[in-house]
Design an enzyme around this catalytic site. Structure first.
Site, mmCIF file in Angstrom:
data_model
loop_
_atom_site.group_PDB
_atom_site.id
_atom_site.type_symbol
_atom_site.label_atom_id
_atom_site.label_comp_id
_atom_site.label_asym_id
_atom_site.label_seq_id
_atom_site.Cartn_x
_atom_site.Cartn_y
_atom_site.Cartn_z
ATOM 1 N N ASP A 74 0.824 -1.204 0.000
ATOM 2 C CA ASP A 74 0.000 0.000 0.000
ATOM 3 C C ASP A 74 0.863 1.261 0.000
ATOM 4 O O ASP A 74 0.479 2.291 -0.558
ATOM 5 C CB ASP A 74 -0.929 0.007 1.207
ATOM 6 N N GLY A 75 2.039 1.193 0.633
ATOM 7 C CA GLY A 75 2.914 2.348 0.654
ATOM 8 C C GLY A 75 3.364 2.765 -0.734
ATOM 9 O O GLY A 75 3.468 3.959 -1.042
ATOM 10 N N HIS A 179 -5.730 18.775 26.164
ATOM 11 C CA HIS A 179 -4.331 18.500 25.858
ATOM 12 C C HIS A 179 -4.252 17.106 25.241
ATOM 13 O O HIS A 179 -4.844 16.146 25.738
ATOM 14 C CB HIS A 179 -3.487 18.565 27.131
ATOM 15 N N TYR A 194 -3.091 4.564 10.245
ATOM 16 C CA TYR A 194 -2.768 5.274 11.485
ATOM 17 C C TYR A 194 -3.988 5.361 12.401
ATOM 18 O O TYR A 194 -3.897 5.218 13.621
ATOM 19 C CB TYR A 194 -2.270 6.675 11.125
ATOM 20 N N SER A 197 -4.360 2.345 14.566
ATOM 21 C CA SER A 197 -3.373 2.265 15.642
ATOM 22 C C SER A 197 -3.709 3.205 16.788
ATOM 23 O O SER A 197 -3.250 3.006 17.918
ATOM 24 C CB SER A 197 -1.974 2.590 15.098
ATOM 25 N N ALA A 216 -4.164 10.204 22.138
ATOM 26 C CA ALA A 216 -3.700 10.305 23.526
ATOM 27 C C ALA A 216 -4.195 11.588 24.190
ATOM 28 O O ALA A 216 -3.420 12.329 24.806
ATOM 29 C CB ALA A 216 -2.176 10.211 23.597
#
Length: 286
Positions: A74-75, A179, A194, A197, A216
């Site tokens: 895919d890259g 934050h 991404y 993940s 996060a």
């Protein structure tokens, strides 16, 4: 009339280069054994040209081809798409999963020659369009290459002490703000990359949607699936610097406080050939 074909093989991959050589030879003689009208004018990327002694040009110079064949994972296809815009692409999968590359190497010659014959007859391909994302600054003058997978906005760096205050507005209303390391906006194609993940949801490739996923965040909201026409605005503050990144490769430094919007780009990626089995591919995800 010859069909103009470009072939891009994964860098430093002898298997990909060998398949490129086979496709070039087959297309130039008109199919296996020369029994069809599937002749083509073929060029390969520069590194492959050096490896197999074939006519070559830069990948960006293949944008005027009728078809570009991407051989790799895919890259490799993401790279090809960045360089050639909306020129039709066929992906041949040498990777592990291959959400974007639907064709197995063993089927490559048959699929490519069939496509070339069809184009000679109809002067067109039946292509499916994949949306790409554009990021636009509010008070600055810069641009990034459109993203097929995702746009990410994050602070100076990932991890402890590297985040920023990131506010996300959806159609003008405040959806999230705290934050965080960052936030990403993913297409259905990018939901398996991404976004996954970062614990974002998988989105079926035929869904007409985008995903907004915080990274996060201290005061996190669940990932949000929105219509592609939704107005998405991201503001980053409380940091010395930040970045907007397209498909993990092209980046632009931001000077907080800074606001960007994310929307559907004008030119989609156009894929041709058979569709992959999305559900079956999910079994290969670690």
């Amino acid at each position: 009339m010859d069909v103009a074909v470009g072939i891009v093989a994964q860098r430093n991959n002898e298997r990909a280069q060998g398949l490129a050589a086979t496709l070039l030879e087959t297309l130039e003689r008109g199919g296996e054994g020369g029994e069809t009208d599937a002749t083509a004018s073929v060029v390969v990327d520069e590194l492959t040209g050096e490896a197999i002694d074939a006519p070559a040009r830069r990948v960006a110079g293949m944008a005027d081809r009728d078809l570009v064949v991407s051989i790799g994972g895919d890259g490799t296809l993401l790279f090809v798409a960045r360089e050639i815009g909306s020129t039709p692409i066929l992906g041949i999968n040498l990777g592990e999963v291959g959400f974007l590359n639907a064709v197995a190497p063993a089927d490559a010659v048959d699929v490519v020659t069939d496509l070339v014959e069809t184009y000679r007859e109809r002067d067109a391909f039946e292509a499916r369009e994949l949306d790409r994302l554009a990021v636009t600054p509010e008070d600055a003058d810069w641009s990034l290459e459109p993203a097929l997978n995702e746009i990410v906005v994050h602070g100076p760096r990932r991890g402890n002490g590297g985040g920023a205050t990131i506010d996300v507005r959806v159609d003008g209303g405040r959806y999230a703000g705290s934050h965080a390391d960052g936030v990403l906006v993913a297409t259905p194609a990018g939901s398996t990359a991404y976004n996954l993940s970062e614990r974002g949801p998988l989105v079926h490739p035929r869904a007409d949607a985008l995903v907004v996923t915080q990274m996060a965040a201290e005061d996190a909201m669940p990932p949000l699936v929105v219509d592609p026409d939704t107005e998405l605005s991201i503001t980053v503050s409380d940091a010395d610097t930040a970045y907007a990144i397209s498909d993990g490769r092209n980046r632009q430094r931001l000077e907080p406080p800074a606001t960007v919007s994310v929307s559907i780009a004008d030119d989609p990626v156009r894929l041709v050939g058979p569709r992959g089995d999305f559900v079956a591919s999910l079994e290969k995800i670690d």
